[in-house]
Design a protein around this motif. Structure first.
Motif, mmCIF file in Angstrom:
data_model
loop_
_atom_site.group_PDB
_atom_site.id
_atom_site.type_symbol
_atom_site.label_atom_id
_atom_site.label_comp_id
_atom_site.label_asym_id
_atom_site.label_seq_id
_atom_site.Cartn_x
_atom_site.Cartn_y
_atom_site.Cartn_z
ATOM 1 N N MET A 156 -18.369 -73.572 70.109
ATOM 2 C CA MET A 156 -17.693 -74.138 68.936
ATOM 3 C C MET A 156 -18.679 -74.615 67.871
ATOM 4 N N GLY A 157 -19.966 -74.733 68.218
ATOM 5 C CA GLY A 157 -20.969 -75.165 67.257
ATOM 6 C C GLY A 157 -20.897 -76.635 66.905
ATOM 7 N N PHE A 158 -20.265 -77.461 67.790
ATOM 8 C CA PHE A 158 -20.154 -78.894 67.516
ATOM 9 C C PHE A 158 -21.535 -79.546 67.649
ATOM 10 N N ALA A 213 -18.831 -88.383 70.542
ATOM 11 C CA ALA A 213 -17.657 -89.142 70.101
ATOM 12 C C ALA A 213 -16.403 -88.656 70.818
ATOM 13 N N ILE A 214 -16.271 -87.334 70.969
ATOM 14 C CA ILE A 214 -15.115 -86.787 71.683
ATOM 15 C C ILE A 214 -15.122 -87.245 73.134
ATOM 16 N N ALA A 215 -16.298 -87.158 73.781
ATOM 17 C CA ALA A 215 -16.405 -87.538 75.195
ATOM 18 C C ALA A 215 -16.062 -89.002 75.400
ATOM 19 N N SER A 216 -16.602 -89.882 74.573
ATOM 20 C CA SER A 216 -16.354 -91.316 74.756
ATOM 21 C C SER A 216 -14.883 -91.646 74.560
ATOM 22 N N ARG A 217 -14.253 -91.041 73.558
ATOM 23 C CA ARG A 217 -12.842 -91.318 73.292
ATOM 24 C C ARG A 217 -11.952 -90.835 74.449
ATOM 25 N N ILE A 218 -12.222 -89.629 74.914
ATOM 26 C CA ILE A 218 -11.399 -89.050 75.981
ATOM 27 C C ILE A 218 -11.606 -89.793 77.297
ATOM 28 N N ILE A 219 -12.849 -90.128 77.619
ATOM 29 C CA ILE A 219 -13.142 -90.792 78.891
ATOM 30 C C ILE A 219 -12.536 -92.191 78.935
ATOM 31 N N ALA A 278 -10.928 -84.755 82.197
ATOM 32 C CA ALA A 278 -10.181 -84.916 80.944
ATOM 33 C C ALA A 278 -11.028 -84.459 79.757
ATOM 34 N N PHE A 279 -12.323 -84.744 79.801
ATOM 35 C CA PHE A 279 -13.242 -84.284 78.758
ATOM 36 C C PHE A 279 -13.303 -82.757 78.741
ATOM 37 N N LEU A 280 -13.397 -82.152 79.938
ATOM 38 C CA LEU A 280 -13.425 -80.697 80.030
ATOM 39 C C LEU A 280 -12.118 -80.087 79.511
ATOM 40 N N SER A 281 -10.991 -80.703 79.857
ATOM 41 C CA SER A 281 -9.697 -80.202 79.378
ATOM 42 C C SER A 281 -9.638 -80.223 77.856
ATOM 43 N N SER A 282 -10.164 -81.289 77.260
ATOM 44 C CA SER A 282 -10.174 -81.378 75.798
ATOM 45 C C SER A 282 -11.077 -80.305 75.195
ATOM 46 N N ALA A 283 -12.223 -80.075 75.837
ATOM 47 C CA ALA A 283 -13.125 -79.040 75.336
ATOM 48 C C ALA A 283 -12.453 -77.671 75.380
#
Length: 436
Positions: free
Chosen positions: A40-42, A49-55, A296-301
């Motif tokens: 995705m080139g993030f 930020a995505i990981a901390s929010r999801i976790i 949950a982080f993996l699912s979001s990814a």
């Protein structure tokens, strides 16, 4: 990149990271971060930020409170004499039917599964008393160990089940409905095992010696006294859930209190037992919750990559029969069970398979029970069949021989899964009836 290739790339990445020896939760988080960066080139700061929010959101889930409580309840019961009392209470009831005391494996595992939530704990607790007793009385070793491998796996299916809690959290479906949906399939598979044992021992009588009078007290009072703790816990935990008096998380706490009361009444509660049960429950709970947060982080990814939606569209374009799809998924999960444990299988595959299954018209409650049965099959297959390792440690038999003993029960569980596919009401009737 087409959706199938993307899914295979992410899955291969997860397997590669796991093969490196990294802990499962770190492997999941690493696979998610690399996928977002490479596909995705993030930038790293956005990934963080995505990981901390999801976790944080995943860790705050109230439903997860049930996991450590049910694990602790199982640890407490594991350290009591419940397995010995189960055997003493059940053996007079089954001694005179075809198969005799072999049925203590099936009935004992089904009953202990209703207070454990863990397959390994069920197998170890029931097996540590029945294995030696059946061997001493001349019962077939292959049927004794094979039935223990098969029936011990029911710890994942018969509620309360830790795996069903995990599925409910990830799939966002009612855990109470999942619990009640697992009752009839679990009892059906237990009945298949019992019928098989009865038929085998009727055809070949020397597999189960006849005329052996149980050494245990067969009086009604003794049977009730020995079975009272297990039935009391089942009534307290499941009764509080299905009467609406408590949520699964609250029922788990009630179960721990009841288990402590039974241990105190039996004179088995000590400071050492309490500390050991708490420490082991804490270790297991931390492992499970860490895996769930990273899953949950993996699912979001995977969601950011649109893999589930694209795969669902691709499969829909193939116009496959729903039953063909389920057959492919069954084979897929059985193969995964050769190499991975149940929790890893769920958290790695569910973000991809659940949308596809729901799009094909299957109920997510039904699929949860089907998935647990597939995971149970993996518990009876080498090289990572946890039940086989537990039985090997109990019996001292080579793992290959234990796996061979478990093969008929593996096939019987496959037959049970087939019946559930043909008749989905086996899983769906009870939750539908109770909610109506």
């Amino acid at each position: 990149m087409d959706p199938v290739t993307a899914a295979l790339a992410v899955f291969a990445l997860m397997l590669a990271v796991l093969a490196s020896g990294m802990w499962v939760f770190l492997a999941l988080a690493t696979a998610a971060a690399i996928s977002l960066f490479a596909f995705m080139g993030f930038p790293p700061d956005r990934i963080g930020a995505i990981a901390s929010r999801i976790i944080v959101r995943s860790a705050s889930s109230w439903e997860l409170a049930a996991v450590p409580m049910f694990i602790w309840m199982g640890e407490i019961m594991f350290r009591t004499d419940i397995s010995e009392r189960l055997y003493k209470g059940l053996s007079p009831l089954v001694a005179k039917i075809p198969g005799g005391l072999l049925h203590t494996n099936v009935l004992g595992s089904a009953l202990f599964a209703a207070v454990s939530g863990s397959s390994a704990a069920t197998t170890a607790t029931v097996g540590r008393i029945t294995t030696s007793e059946l061997n001493r009385r001349g019962y077939s070793k292959s049927l004794a160990l094979g039935s223990l491998a098969g029936a011990g796996s029911l710890g994942l299916l018969i509620p309360p089940s830790i795996v069903l809690i995990i599925y409910g959290v990830l799939a966002e479906v009612s855990i109470s409905k999942l619990f009640i949906a697992g009752v009839l399939p679990g009892l059906m598979i237990a009945c298949l095992y019992a019928v098989y044992l009865g038929i085998r021992c009727s055809i070949t009588p020397n597999l189960a010696p006849k005329g052996i009078v149980p050494e245990e007290d067969a009086s009604v009072f003794a049977i009730i006294r020995n079975l009272a703790p297990i039935f009391g816990l089942i009534f307290v935990v499941l009764g509080s859930i299905y009467t609406g008096w408590a949520t699964p998380s609250e029922a788990a706490a009630i179960g721990v209190f009841a288990a402590l009361c039974f241990a105190t009444i039996g004179g088995q509660l000590s400071r050492k037992m309490l500390s050991e049960s708490m420490i082991n429950a804490l270790k297991t709970s931390c492992m499970v919750c860490a895996i769930l947060m990273c899953a949950a982080f993996l699912s979001s990814a995977i969601g950011y990559m649109h893999i589930p939606r694209n795969i669902a569209l691709a499969i829909d374009a193939l116009d496959l029969s729903p039953y063909v799809l389920i057959a492919f998924l069954a084979l897929f999960y059985i193969v995964l069970g050769f190499f991975l444990d149940g929790i890893s299988i769920i958290v790695m595959s569910l973000p991809i398979t659940l949308p596809v299954v729901v799009a094909a018209g299957f109920d997510p409650i039904w699929f949860g029970i089907f998935l647990v049965i597939m995971i149970e099959l993996g518990l009876m297959t080498p090289p990572v069949g946890f039940n086989l390792f537990v039985i090997q440690s109990i019996s001292g038999e080579p793992i290959q021989r234990v796996a061979a003993y478990a093969t008929p029960f593996f096939l019987l569980m496959c037959f049970g899964a087939l019946l559930m596919v043909i008749f989905p009401e086996i899983a769906l009737w009870l939750p539908t009836y109770l909610s109506s």
